[in-house]
Write an enzyme that holds these catalytic residues in place. Structure first.
Site, PDB file in Angstrom:
ATOM      1  N   TYR A  51       0.822  -1.220   0.000  1.00  0.00           N
ATOM      2  CA  TYR A  51       0.000   0.000   0.000  1.00  0.00           C
ATOM      3  C   TYR A  51       0.857   1.271   0.000  1.00  0.00           C
ATOM      4  O   TYR A  51       0.368   2.331   0.413  1.00  0.00           O
ATOM      5  CB  TYR A  51      -0.944  -0.011   1.210  1.00  0.00           C
ATOM      6  CG  TYR A  51      -2.191  -0.851   0.987  1.00  0.00           C
ATOM      7  CD1 TYR A  51      -3.071  -0.585  -0.071  1.00  0.00           C
ATOM      8  CD2 TYR A  51      -2.517  -1.893   1.851  1.00  0.00           C
ATOM      9  CE1 TYR A  51      -4.220  -1.346  -0.265  1.00  0.00           C
ATOM     10  CE2 TYR A  51      -3.676  -2.654   1.666  1.00  0.00           C
ATOM     11  CZ  TYR A  51      -4.526  -2.370   0.603  1.00  0.00           C
ATOM     12  OH  TYR A  51      -5.671  -3.111   0.415  1.00  0.00           O
ATOM     13  N   HIS A 117      -9.354  -6.805  -2.260  1.00  0.00           N
ATOM     14  CA  HIS A 117      -8.528  -5.849  -3.005  1.00  0.00           C
ATOM     15  C   HIS A 117      -8.431  -6.311  -4.456  1.00  0.00           C
ATOM     16  O   HIS A 117      -8.334  -7.506  -4.717  1.00  0.00           O
ATOM     17  CB  HIS A 117      -7.112  -5.801  -2.415  1.00  0.00           C
ATOM     18  CG  HIS A 117      -6.106  -5.151  -3.332  1.00  0.00           C
ATOM     19  ND1 HIS A 117      -5.902  -3.787  -3.359  1.00  0.00           N
ATOM     20  CD2 HIS A 117      -5.277  -5.670  -4.285  1.00  0.00           C
ATOM     21  CE1 HIS A 117      -4.976  -3.509  -4.282  1.00  0.00           C
ATOM     22  NE2 HIS A 117      -4.582  -4.620  -4.849  1.00  0.00           N
ATOM     23  N   GLU A 128       2.122  -5.407  -8.363  1.00  0.00           N
ATOM     24  CA  GLU A 128       1.578  -6.187  -7.242  1.00  0.00           C
ATOM     25  C   GLU A 128       1.827  -7.683  -7.451  1.00  0.00           C
ATOM     26  O   GLU A 128       2.167  -8.395  -6.496  1.00  0.00           O
ATOM     27  CB  GLU A 128       0.083  -5.868  -7.071  1.00  0.00           C
ATOM     28  CG  GLU A 128      -0.124  -4.448  -6.558  1.00  0.00           C
ATOM     29  CD  GLU A 128      -1.573  -3.964  -6.570  1.00  0.00           C
ATOM     30  OE1 GLU A 128      -2.479  -4.749  -6.939  1.00  0.00           O
ATOM     31  OE2 GLU A 128      -1.808  -2.797  -6.201  1.00  0.00           O
TER      32      GLU A 128
HETATM   33  P1  GDP Z   1      -9.440   0.285  -3.546  1.00  0.00           P
HETATM   34  O1  GDP Z   1      -8.475   0.290  -4.701  1.00  0.00           O
HETATM   35  O2  GDP Z   1     -10.880   0.301  -4.004  1.00  0.00           O
HETATM   36  O3  GDP Z   1      -9.197  -0.850  -2.574  1.00  0.00           O
HETATM   37  O4  GDP Z   1      -9.258   1.643  -2.756  1.00  0.00           O
HETATM   38  P2  GDP Z   1      -7.913   2.508  -2.425  1.00  0.00           P
HETATM   39  O5  GDP Z   1      -6.753   1.980  -3.183  1.00  0.00           O
HETATM   40  O6  GDP Z   1      -8.264   3.935  -2.558  1.00  0.00           O
HETATM   41  O7  GDP Z   1      -7.719   2.227  -0.857  1.00  0.00           O
HETATM   42  C1  GDP Z   1      -7.155   1.001  -0.422  1.00  0.00           C
HETATM   43  C2  GDP Z   1      -7.939   0.510   0.779  1.00  0.00           C
HETATM   44  O8  GDP Z   1      -7.785   1.449   1.839  1.00  0.00           O
HETATM   45  C3  GDP Z   1      -9.456   0.407   0.578  1.00  0.00           C
HETATM   46  O9  GDP Z   1      -9.863  -0.788  -0.065  1.00  0.00           O
HETATM   47  C4  GDP Z   1      -9.936   0.469   2.004  1.00  0.00           C
HETATM   48  O10 GDP Z   1      -9.751  -0.793   2.663  1.00  0.00           O
HETATM   49  C5  GDP Z   1      -8.965   1.476   2.627  1.00  0.00           C
HETATM   50  N1  GDP Z   1      -9.496   2.855   2.592  1.00  0.00           N
HETATM   51  C6  GDP Z   1      -9.648   3.658   1.513  1.00  0.00           C
HETATM   52  N2  GDP Z   1     -10.158   4.850   1.851  1.00  0.00           N
HETATM   53  C7  GDP Z   1     -10.332   4.798   3.207  1.00  0.00           C
HETATM   54  C8  GDP Z   1     -10.814   5.725   4.168  1.00  0.00           C
HETATM   55  O11 GDP Z   1     -11.202   6.853   3.861  1.00  0.00           O
HETATM   56  N3  GDP Z   1     -10.837   5.301   5.471  1.00  0.00           N
HETATM   57  C9  GDP Z   1     -10.425   4.046   5.845  1.00  0.00           C
HETATM   58  N4  GDP Z   1     -10.473   3.713   7.136  1.00  0.00           N
HETATM   59  N5  GDP Z   1      -9.956   3.147   4.962  1.00  0.00           N
HETATM   60  C10 GDP Z   1      -9.913   3.511   3.667  1.00  0.00           C
HETATM   61 MG    MG Z   2      -6.434   0.628  -4.708  1.00  0.00          MG
END
Ligand code: GDP
Ligand code: MG
Length: 150
Positions: A51, A117, A128
């Site tokens: 991440y 994910h 990844e």
């Molecule tokens: P994804 O690609 O849809 O998984 O989303 P992102 O890459 O933006 O974020 C990775 C992961 O971080 C998400 O799947 C959520 O588990 C977590 N996440 C994203 N935005 C938030 C947030 O605003 N608050 C919290 N607590 N977790 C978040």
């Molecule tokens: Mg993502």
């Protein structure tokens, strides 16, 4: 037709809630091909690397704690357009916005317990897959491919 690969991970909540078979089944029944599969406990450093792009976000710490809170299922899926289609099968990041019929829409409520994910682009999928499967995916061809693609 170009074949793509994507990285999909069932997060610790998906494992704890017994959704592994259901989630694998959705990708399998769509017609995508499984090219890598492992059940692993992730170390903190490794989760931070996975991440890394989100390291400046305020939720980075809780996100890493979540991913290392239990074993995860790491997978490589292959197919035409699998990156974009895989994200559609998974649903929007926030389950409150995920359409019914998507994995998050059907099985999740809270953004930080969103079950699964999936890589967001071909390039991030490549990175990844290299991180999670340094040995490389399994090379095999499904016998039903001619019944899935013209
Ligand atoms: P994804 O690609 O849809 O998984 O989303 P992102 O890459 O933006 O974020 C990775 C992961 O971080 C998400 O799947 C959520 O588990 C977590 N996440 C994203 N935005 C938030 C947030 O605003 N608050 C919290 N607590 N977790 C978040
Ligand atoms: Mg993502």
């Amino acid at each position: 037709m170009t074949m793509e690969q994507t990285f999909v991970m069932i997060k610790p909540d998906g494992v704890q809630r017994g959704l592994v078979g259901e989630i694998i089944g959705r990708f399998e029944k769509k017609g995508f091909s499984l090219k890598g599969l492992k059940f692993v406990n992730v170390e903190r450093d490794f989760a931070e690397k996975h991440y890394a792009d989100l390291s400046s976000k305020p939720f980075f710490g809780v996100l890493v704690d979540y991913i290392i809170s239990g074993p995860v299922v790491a997978m490589v899926w292959e197919g035409s357009n699998v990156v974009v289609t895989g994200r559609k099968i998974i649903g929007a990041t926030n389950p409150a916005d995920s359409a019914p019929g998507t994995i998050r829409g059907d099985y999740a409520i809270h953004i930080s317990r969103n079950v699964i994910h999936g890589s967001d682009a071909v390039e991030s999928a490549r990175k990844e897959i290299a991180l999670w499967f340094p040995e490389g995916p399994i090379a095999w061809r499904s016998a039903v491919e001619p019944w899935i693609y013209e």
